[in-house]
Design a protein around this motif. Structure first.
Motif, PDB file in Angstrom:
ATOM      1  N   ARG A   1       0.832  -1.208   0.000  1.00  0.00           N
ATOM      2  CA  ARG A   1       0.000   0.000   0.000  1.00  0.00           C
ATOM      3  C   ARG A   1       0.866   1.256   0.000  1.00  0.00           C
ATOM      4  O   ARG A   1       0.551   2.236  -0.686  1.00  0.00           O
ATOM      5  N   GLU A   2       1.937   1.232   0.769  1.00  0.00           N
ATOM      6  CA  GLU A   2       2.843   2.380   0.806  1.00  0.00           C
ATOM      7  C   GLU A   2       3.459   2.645  -0.565  1.00  0.00           C
ATOM      8  O   GLU A   2       3.595   3.801  -0.985  1.00  0.00           O
ATOM      9  N   ILE A   3       3.825   1.588  -1.259  1.00  0.00           N
ATOM     10  CA  ILE A   3       4.409   1.745  -2.599  1.00  0.00           C
ATOM     11  C   ILE A   3       3.403   2.423  -3.527  1.00  0.00           C
ATOM     12  O   ILE A   3       3.748   3.327  -4.296  1.00  0.00           O
ATOM     13  N   GLY A   4       2.151   1.995  -3.450  1.00  0.00           N
ATOM     14  CA  GLY A   4       1.119   2.614  -4.273  1.00  0.00           C
ATOM     15  C   GLY A   4       0.925   4.083  -3.950  1.00  0.00           C
ATOM     16  O   GLY A   4       0.769   4.922  -4.847  1.00  0.00           O
ATOM     17  N   GLU A   5       0.949   4.422  -2.654  1.00  0.00           N
ATOM     18  CA  GLU A   5       0.786   5.817  -2.249  1.00  0.00           C
ATOM     19  C   GLU A   5       1.959   6.677  -2.712  1.00  0.00           C
ATOM     20  O   GLU A   5       1.775   7.816  -3.162  1.00  0.00           O
ATOM     21  N   ARG A   6       3.161   6.132  -2.612  1.00  0.00           N
ATOM     22  CA  ARG A   6       4.339   6.893  -3.044  1.00  0.00           C
ATOM     23  C   ARG A   6       4.353   7.074  -4.562  1.00  0.00           C
ATOM     24  O   ARG A   6       4.764   8.120  -5.072  1.00  0.00           O
ATOM     25  N   ALA A   7       3.918   6.050  -5.286  1.00  0.00           N
ATOM     26  CA  ALA A   7       3.838   6.168  -6.744  1.00  0.00           C
ATOM     27  C   ALA A   7       2.851   7.253  -7.138  1.00  0.00           C
ATOM     28  O   ALA A   7       3.100   8.045  -8.063  1.00  0.00           O
ATOM     29  N   GLU A   8       1.737   7.323  -6.423  1.00  0.00           N
ATOM     30  CA  GLU A   8       0.730   8.355  -6.708  1.00  0.00           C
ATOM     31  C   GLU A   8       1.270   9.741  -6.396  1.00  0.00           C
ATOM     32  O   GLU A   8       1.060  10.689  -7.164  1.00  0.00           O
ATOM     33  N   ALA A   9       1.976   9.889  -5.268  1.00  0.00           N
ATOM     34  CA  ALA A   9       2.545  11.183  -4.907  1.00  0.00           C
ATOM     35  C   ALA A   9       3.599  11.625  -5.922  1.00  0.00           C
ATOM     36  O   ALA A   9       3.661  12.803  -6.299  1.00  0.00           O
ATOM     37  N   ALA A  10       4.410  10.679  -6.372  1.00  0.00           N
ATOM     38  CA  ALA A  10       5.430  11.011  -7.381  1.00  0.00           C
ATOM     39  C   ALA A  10       4.767  11.430  -8.686  1.00  0.00           C
ATOM     40  O   ALA A  10       5.237  12.352  -9.368  1.00  0.00           O
ATOM     41  N   LEU A  11       3.674  10.784  -9.038  1.00  0.00           N
ATOM     42  CA  LEU A  11       2.952  11.139 -10.256  1.00  0.00           C
ATOM     43  C   LEU A  11       2.365  12.541 -10.142  1.00  0.00           C
ATOM     44  O   LEU A  11       2.410  13.328 -11.099  1.00  0.00           O
ATOM     45  N   ALA A  12       1.816  12.868  -8.976  1.00  0.00           N
ATOM     46  CA  ALA A  12       1.263  14.214  -8.773  1.00  0.00           C
ATOM     47  C   ALA A  12       2.344  15.272  -8.945  1.00  0.00           C
ATOM     48  O   ALA A  12       2.114  16.325  -9.560  1.00  0.00           O
ATOM     49  N   THR A  13       3.529  15.009  -8.425  1.00  0.00           N
ATOM     50  CA  THR A  13       4.641  15.946  -8.576  1.00  0.00           C
ATOM     51  C   THR A  13       5.026  16.096 -10.046  1.00  0.00           C
ATOM     52  O   THR A  13       5.261  17.205 -10.535  1.00  0.00           O
ATOM     53  N   ALA A  14       5.076  14.978 -10.754  1.00  0.00           N
ATOM     54  CA  ALA A  14       5.434  15.023 -12.172  1.00  0.00           C
ATOM     55  C   ALA A  14       4.392  15.792 -12.983  1.00  0.00           C
ATOM     56  O   ALA A  14       4.739  16.540 -13.908  1.00  0.00           O
ATOM     57  N   LEU A  15       3.117  15.633 -12.647  1.00  0.00           N
ATOM     58  CA  LEU A  15       2.066  16.361 -13.359  1.00  0.00           C
ATOM     59  C   LEU A  15       2.168  17.863 -13.100  1.00  0.00           C
ATOM     60  O   LEU A  15       1.902  18.680 -13.994  1.00  0.00           O
TER      61      LEU A  15
END
Length: 234
Positions: free
Chosen positions: A125-139
């Motif tokens: 779950r943590e990996i999924g949350e971090r991937a989402e946060a990284a995607l938000a930063t990239a966007l």
């Protein structure tokens, strides 16, 4: 890469491969870091130098997974829709039976290990949350056309958009996992998920660019009205 760096990489790989073999045979919670170290022939401290936690031994490609969607967005061609970029990457991976998707014979045992371990489920779950946060930063750094000049007011929208994109991507992988764990052949799971993922991402893309489409339509109407006005006054 220097000889020293090569040896370090070889040691890291040996530790991760050995740990996974032990986890597959005995389960994650039944294997200690000391046992992994003993099988590799290194000290326990050496293992922790490469992998700060026991969960890192299992998810040894965690950083790659967490940064994958963000990297796709950052590296996409100018003007390309981020949703389409992530969609096309997933569809290509499905077509190629990418091992990261779990479409290989060993995936069932891998998922079963996660299912049997609360610690691994939490890390997943943590990996999924971090991937989402990284995607938000990239966007935010490389916004879609509808947010070409982002400001502080746009950031919540981009965070929500990242959640929708990453959530759809996770849902596709989760459905593959569910189907394979229920006994469905991987090829059948792939053939079922590919068109569903295409449709889901297309709906996201349509919504993302709906305002751009409306603006284009409005501009077209204004242009047509201007031509009519010129003919009227000619």
């Amino acid at each position: 890469m220097s000889l020293r760096e090569t040896k370090k990489q070889q040691t890291r790989t040996a530790i991760a491969d050995t740990a996974l073999e032990l986890f597959r045979e005995y389960g994650f919670d039944q294997v200690t870091v000391a046992e992994v170290a003993r099988h590799v022939g290194v000290s326990t401290n050496t293992v922790f130098n490469y992998f700060p936690t026991k969960e890192d031994l299992f998810f040894d490609r965690q950083a790659e997974v967490e940064g994958h969607l963000a990297t796709l967005v950052r590296d996409r061609a100018p003007g390309t829709c981020p949703v389409e970029t992530i969609r096309d990457d997933l569809l290509a991976a499905l077509q190629q039976d990418d091992p990261m998707l779990g479409l290989h014979p060993g995936a069932l045992r891998f998922w079963q290990i996660i299912h049997d371990s609360p610690a691994l489920r939490a890390r997943e779950r943590e990996i999924g949350e971090r991937a989402e946060a990284a995607l938000a930063t990239a966007l935010a750094e490389h916004p879609p056309r509808t947010a070409s000049a982002p400001n502080n007011a746009d950031l919540p929208m981009l965070a929500l958009l990242a959640g929708a994109i990453a959530g759809t991507h996770r849902a596709a992988l989760r459905e593959i996992k569910r189907r394979v764990m229920s006994g469905e052949p991987p090829a059948h799971a792939r053939d079922a998920i590919a068109p569903a993922a295409l449709q889901a991402f297309n709906l996201l893309c349509l919504g993302l660019h709906a305002d751009a489409a409306a603006q284009t339509s409005q501009e077209r109407q204004l242009s047509q009205q201007a031509r009519r006005d010129r003919r009227t006054h000619a």
